[in-house]
Design a protein around this motif. Structure first.
Motif, PDB file in Angstrom:
ATOM      1  N   LEU A 123     117.944  25.552  15.634  1.00  0.00           N
ATOM      2  CA  LEU A 123     119.376  25.854  15.734  1.00  0.00           C
ATOM      3  C   LEU A 123     120.040  25.823  14.362  1.00  0.00           C
ATOM      4  N   LEU A 124     119.715  24.752  13.607  1.00  0.00           N
ATOM      5  CA  LEU A 124     120.323  24.566  12.280  1.00  0.00           C
ATOM      6  C   LEU A 124     119.985  25.748  11.371  1.00  0.00           C
ATOM      7  N   LEU A 125     118.688  26.128  11.376  1.00  0.00           N
ATOM      8  CA  LEU A 125     118.253  27.242  10.526  1.00  0.00           C
ATOM      9  C   LEU A 125     118.913  28.548  10.949  1.00  0.00           C
ATOM     10  N   LEU A 126     119.053  28.717  12.283  1.00  0.00           N
ATOM     11  CA  LEU A 126     119.688  29.935  12.793  1.00  0.00           C
ATOM     12  C   LEU A 126     121.123  30.029  12.265  1.00  0.00           C
ATOM     13  N   VAL A 127     121.852  28.906  12.381  1.00  0.00           N
ATOM     14  CA  VAL A 127     123.252  28.894  11.932  1.00  0.00           C
ATOM     15  C   VAL A 127     123.317  29.164  10.427  1.00  0.00           C
ATOM     16  N   LEU A 128     122.438  28.485   9.672  1.00  0.00           N
ATOM     17  CA  LEU A 128     122.429  28.669   8.222  1.00  0.00           C
ATOM     18  C   LEU A 128     122.115  30.113   7.851  1.00  0.00           C
ATOM     19  N   SER A 129     121.147  30.705   8.563  1.00  0.00           N
ATOM     20  CA  SER A 129     120.769  32.084   8.248  1.00  0.00           C
ATOM     21  C   SER A 129     121.913  33.043   8.546  1.00  0.00           C
ATOM     22  N   LEU A 130     122.597  32.792   9.667  1.00  0.00           N
ATOM     23  CA  LEU A 130     123.718  33.668  10.014  1.00  0.00           C
ATOM     24  C   LEU A 130     124.816  33.530   8.959  1.00  0.00           C
ATOM     25  N   TRP A 131     125.046  32.278   8.517  1.00  0.00           N
ATOM     26  CA  TRP A 131     126.037  32.055   7.454  1.00  0.00           C
ATOM     27  C   TRP A 131     125.619  32.799   6.184  1.00  0.00           C
ATOM     28  N   HIS A 132     124.315  32.689   5.854  1.00  0.00           N
ATOM     29  CA  HIS A 132     123.803  33.343   4.649  1.00  0.00           C
ATOM     30  C   HIS A 132     123.963  34.863   4.764  1.00  0.00           C
ATOM     31  N   THR A 133     123.680  35.391   5.964  1.00  0.00           N
ATOM     32  CA  THR A 133     123.828  36.825   6.190  1.00  0.00           C
ATOM     33  C   THR A 133     125.266  37.252   5.920  1.00  0.00           C
ATOM     34  N   TYR A 134     126.207  36.445   6.425  1.00  0.00           N
ATOM     35  CA  TYR A 134     127.623  36.770   6.248  1.00  0.00           C
ATOM     36  C   TYR A 134     128.000  36.744   4.770  1.00  0.00           C
ATOM     37  N   GLU A 135     127.608  35.655   4.092  1.00  0.00           N
ATOM     38  CA  GLU A 135     127.951  35.513   2.673  1.00  0.00           C
ATOM     39  C   GLU A 135     127.326  36.639   1.846  1.00  0.00           C
ATOM     40  N   ASP A 136     126.077  36.952   2.185  1.00  0.00           N
ATOM     41  CA  ASP A 136     125.356  37.990   1.459  1.00  0.00           C
ATOM     42  C   ASP A 136     126.098  39.321   1.597  1.00  0.00           C
ATOM     43  N   PHE A 137     126.579  39.570   2.823  1.00  0.00           N
ATOM     44  CA  PHE A 137     127.303  40.822   3.067  1.00  0.00           C
ATOM     45  C   PHE A 137     128.568  40.892   2.213  1.00  0.00           C
ATOM     46  N   GLN A 138     129.223  39.737   2.074  1.00  0.00           N
ATOM     47  CA  GLN A 138     130.449  39.712   1.271  1.00  0.00           C
ATOM     48  C   GLN A 138     130.170  40.066  -0.191  1.00  0.00           C
ATOM     49  N   ILE A 139     128.992  39.661  -0.664  1.00  0.00           N
ATOM     50  CA  ILE A 139     128.683  39.825  -2.085  1.00  0.00           C
ATOM     51  C   ILE A 139     128.081  41.187  -2.389  1.00  0.00           C
ATOM     52  N   GLN A 140     127.257  41.691  -1.455  1.00  0.00           N
ATOM     53  CA  GLN A 140     126.605  42.978  -1.704  1.00  0.00           C
ATOM     54  C   GLN A 140     127.636  44.068  -1.948  1.00  0.00           C
ATOM     55  N   GLY A 141     127.417  44.826  -2.973  1.00  0.00           N
ATOM     56  CA  GLY A 141     128.340  45.912  -3.263  1.00  0.00           C
ATOM     57  C   GLY A 141     127.735  46.858  -4.275  1.00  0.00           C
ATOM     58  N   PHE A 142     128.258  48.069  -4.304  1.00  0.00           N
ATOM     59  CA  PHE A 142     127.742  49.022  -5.277  1.00  0.00           C
ATOM     60  C   PHE A 142     128.908  49.756  -5.933  1.00  0.00           C
ATOM     61  N   ALA A 143     128.618  50.328  -7.094  1.00  0.00           N
ATOM     62  CA  ALA A 143     129.640  51.074  -7.805  1.00  0.00           C
ATOM     63  C   ALA A 143     129.013  52.317  -8.394  1.00  0.00           C
ATOM     64  N   ILE A 144     129.719  53.402  -8.300  1.00  0.00           N
ATOM     65  CA  ILE A 144     129.234  54.659  -8.859  1.00  0.00           C
ATOM     66  C   ILE A 144     130.143  55.051  -9.997  1.00  0.00           C
ATOM     67  N   ARG A 145     129.572  55.169 -11.168  1.00  0.00           N
ATOM     68  CA  ARG A 145     130.358  55.612 -12.305  1.00  0.00           C
ATOM     69  C   ARG A 145     129.874  56.999 -12.729  1.00  0.00           C
ATOM     70  N   GLU A 146     130.493  57.500 -13.739  1.00  0.00           N
ATOM     71  CA  GLU A 146     130.156  58.830 -14.186  1.00  0.00           C
ATOM     72  C   GLU A 146     128.699  58.919 -14.631  1.00  0.00           C
ATOM     73  N   ARG A 147     128.214  57.823 -15.238  1.00  0.00           N
ATOM     74  CA  ARG A 147     126.907  57.882 -15.853  1.00  0.00           C
ATOM     75  C   ARG A 147     125.902  56.852 -15.331  1.00  0.00           C
ATOM     76  N   ASP A 148     126.334  55.977 -14.458  1.00  0.00           N
ATOM     77  CA  ASP A 148     125.354  55.027 -13.921  1.00  0.00           C
ATOM     78  C   ASP A 148     125.747  54.510 -12.542  1.00  0.00           C
ATOM     79  N   LEU A 149     124.791  53.793 -11.963  1.00  0.00           N
ATOM     80  CA  LEU A 149     124.930  53.266 -10.622  1.00  0.00           C
ATOM     81  C   LEU A 149     124.655  51.765 -10.670  1.00  0.00           C
TER      82      LEU A 149
END
Lengths: 496, 173
Positions: free
Chosen positions: B71-97
């Motif tokens: 249970l503990l690991l499940l909760v932690l993993s779900l929390w990690h999934t949420y936090e990870d989603f908040q941080i993941q991001g991408f940017a497209i510029r004229e010359r790089d990604l």
């Protein structure tokens, strides 16, 4: 050529022989991944071994048959004007586009099944990471040749490629005769042999001795007092003798290895690139074209430094699977040779263009924590129940601390508009040099600790390997990253 | 070509920090939750199978501990999934990604378009359900120098791929 280019535009499957080839590969893979089961039944011999074996066998045959059929019937490829397009997969679909001007080598390989059915596997290598190669597992000779001819033909007509011809086959284009940079004499050879890394041998020896002492422990608990002492004395003598023998043996073995591999080594420099020839019985030749060399590295250890020699690594661009083979290793280089190679890689190398920086001293604490305190405490607490001597493990911490301080003091990186030059090491010295336009991507990394302290680790990826600059101030890391990206995006020079 | 070596004012260089990172499609968060949950359900099934077929007795306290840990690991993993989603991001510029990820060990990777070897669009069964695509971008650098951008809605990944390939082709001269 009998091939009609327009026929390539249609989507095609591989030759049906591919089913057999995938089947064989999958079968071997499944059997290999079942090894824990074999280990388990080896330990537990009373279980129904044959029954389980049959089950695994039937399962592997069934799985690999289904897998190979799916893989065959969902794999399509077609050749367009400028690129090869592939799609595959039933559940996880993959679409891949490989522009012809990225293809570095086109090669045919045959295993026994290929030979029986007279087909070939066509490998397209793009000098990229593992995901960017493509293998068409079975094609008739005629078709494979037609595809190769078509791709090479299209490559040659593409305006972007000027040196497309050299790519077709490396053996066709040996580096021409040139200036002899280095020729190893017999004394040089001895120096290299003596200064080989014997530490690895010591590691093997230690493992061996530890294994023996374990065995002794077991015996000790059963035998009588007298026998114990005899045994201890006897095994001590044996261990001491073995140690000496092993050490001497290892020393001569690496000496012999050096002579066999590097006898009569010569390094030639020419307009095209470098060529190394070496070897006593089997002479090997390796070459690297100038534009394919991505970064240079040279290393020594304390003994090598005493002799004034270093090992030079010319890291070339190659696909992930070839990465190690494509590095040219030149042992026994003196300073003038290193400088000659460096100057040709980094044209107009001038120390004054560089601005030198150091890394953060906080790296010492981190090394001491992860490599010193944590392992020391673990070993200490494990053995503490048995004996007070376990406290000796704590002496490991100051040793690591001293080494970490050396590491910090030796770390220097210097930046110029054209590239980076860095030196580092614990006891020996390592140096590397990289030109910005060879950089493929830049990564900025931060651990939680680094985030608290406003530090970052910067990683430059090249087609010949990565270069990492750890523990530098975040602001400087960002500035450097932006600068390198600017340099790469501006550069018109071809990285290969 | 003559090599030019004019001094460059570092402050005038385009800075990555000034651009906004685009986050992934919210549907991808659901996919990630689903993936994590499926993994933990599989784990539970395996644990139950072991419990069922085991020929030795497992004390009740140990059983309770394993369930609690799960249970503990499940909760932690779900929390990690949420936090990870908040941080993941991408940017497209004229010359790089650019792509950013990592809850604890954060990394930001940038690939200039003129160093891209090839690009791929992938879609797994769950992603197809949620109409998501994954874009994979390969450079010639070794491991860790490739970018995987998951959770792109609709055919955004296809569009991006075409755009990037076009840019990569244009830079070759």
């Amino acid at each position: 050529m009998s091939s009609n280019p327009s026929s390539f535009q249609e989507e095609k499957r591989q030759s049906p022989v591919a089913i057999l080839i995938i089947l064989q590969r999958l079968f071997v893979m499944i059997i290999k991944s079942a090894w824990p089961v074999f280990v388990f039944y080896f330990i537990n011999p009373q279980s129904k071994f044959e029954y389980i074996m049959t089950l695994i066998g039937i399962g592997a045959v069934a799985l690999s048959t289904v897998g190979s059929l799916i893989s065959y019937f969902t794999f399509y490829f077609r050749l367009e004007e400028t690129e090869l397009v592939m799609r595959s997969g039933l559940i996880n679909k993959t679409f891949r586009t490989i522009p012809f001007d990225r293809i570095q080598t086109i090669s045919f390989t045959q295993n026994i099944i290929h030979r029986v059915f007279n087909v070939v596997q066509l490998d397209l290598d793009t000098a990229g990471s593992s995901g960017s190669e493509l293998a068409i597992k079975a094609l008739s000779h005629q078709e494979a040749n037609a595809i190769k001819a078509y791709i090479l033909d299209r490559k040659a007509t593409l305006p972007t490629q000027t040196e497309a011809i050299e790519i077709s086959n490396e053996a066709d284009n040996p580096v021409q005769q040139g200036r002899l940079l280095l020729h190893l004499s017999v004394p040089d050879l001895l120096k290299i042999g003596v200064s080989q890394n014997h530490l690895r041998t010591v590691g093997i020896m230690l493992a061996f001795i530890l294994g023996l002492s374990q065995y002794a422990d077991e015996l000790l608990s059963k035998e009588k007092e007298e026998a114990i002492w005899l045994f201890i004395f006897g095994s001590a003598v044996i261990i001491a003798l073995l140690t000496v023998l092993l050490f001497v043996g290892a020393f001569f073995l690496s000496l012999l290895n050096t002579v066999l591999r590097y006898y009569d080594l010569s390094l030639l420099q020419s307009d095209g690139g470098y060529t190394i020839t070496a070897g006593l019985f089997t002479k090997t030749e390796q070459s690297a074209q100038h534009q394919k060399i991505q970064l240079l590295e040279w290393r020594n250890n304390p003994i090598k430094r005493l002799f004034g020699i270093s090992t030079l690594y010319l890291k070339q661009a190659a696909s992930a699977t070839l990465k190690n083979k494509s590095t040219l290793v030149v042992p026994g280089c003196y300073l003038p040779q290193i400088e000659a190679v460096r100057d040709s890689y980094f044209s107009n190398f001038n120390k004054d263009d560089f601005k030198e920086y150091v890394i953060s001293p906080l790296v010492i604490g981190r090394i001491v924590l992860y490599l010193g305190v944590v392992p020391a405490l673990i070993f200490c607490s494990i053995n503490f129940m048995k004996t007070w001597w376990a406290l000796l493990f704590l002496a490991w911490i100051p040793i690591v601390w001293m080494l970490a301080r050396l590491y910090y003091k030796k770390w220097r990186y210097a930046i110029s508009p054209k590239g980076i030059y860095l030196t580092k090491g614990f006891l020996g010295q390592r140096a590397a040099i990289l030109r910005w336009y060879k950089v493929q991507s830049v990564t900025l990394k931060q651990s939680p600790f680094q985030r608290r302290k406003d530090l970052a680790t910067l990683e430059f990826s090249t087609a010949g390997g990565n270069l990492t600059v750890p523990y530098i101030p975040l602001a400087h890391a960002k500035e450097l990253k932006d600068y390198v990206l600017y340099a790469v995006e501006q550069s018109k020079e071809k990285w290969m | 070509m003559l090599f030019q070596n004019n001094p460059i004012d570092l402050t005038t260089l385009p800075q990555l920090e000034h651009i906004q990172m685009k986050s992934l499609s919210p549907a991808y968060l659901k996919v990630s939750y689903l993936g994590t949950t499926i993994f933990f359900i599989m784990l539970a099934i395996i644990l139950m199978a072991v419990r069922f077929f085991a020929e030795f007795d497992i004390p009740f306290r140990v059983e309770l501990g394993i369930v609690g840990g799960w249970l503990l690991l499940l909760v932690l993993s779900l929390w990690h999934t949420y936090e990870d989603f908040q941080i993941q991001g991408f940017a497209i510029r004229e010359r790089d990604l650019t792509y950013r990820s990592g809850v604890f060990f954060r990394s930001t990777t940038v690939i200039p378009y003129n160093r891209i070897q090839h690009a791929e669009v992938k879609q797994g069964p769950i992603e197809r359900r949620f109409n998501l695509q994954r874009l994979e971008i390969y450079s010639a650098g070794g491991d860790g120098s490739d970018l995987y951008i998951p959770g792109l809605p609709g055919n955004r990944a296809d569009q991006l791929k075409d755009y990037i390939i076009e840019k990569a082709g244009k830079h070759e001269q």
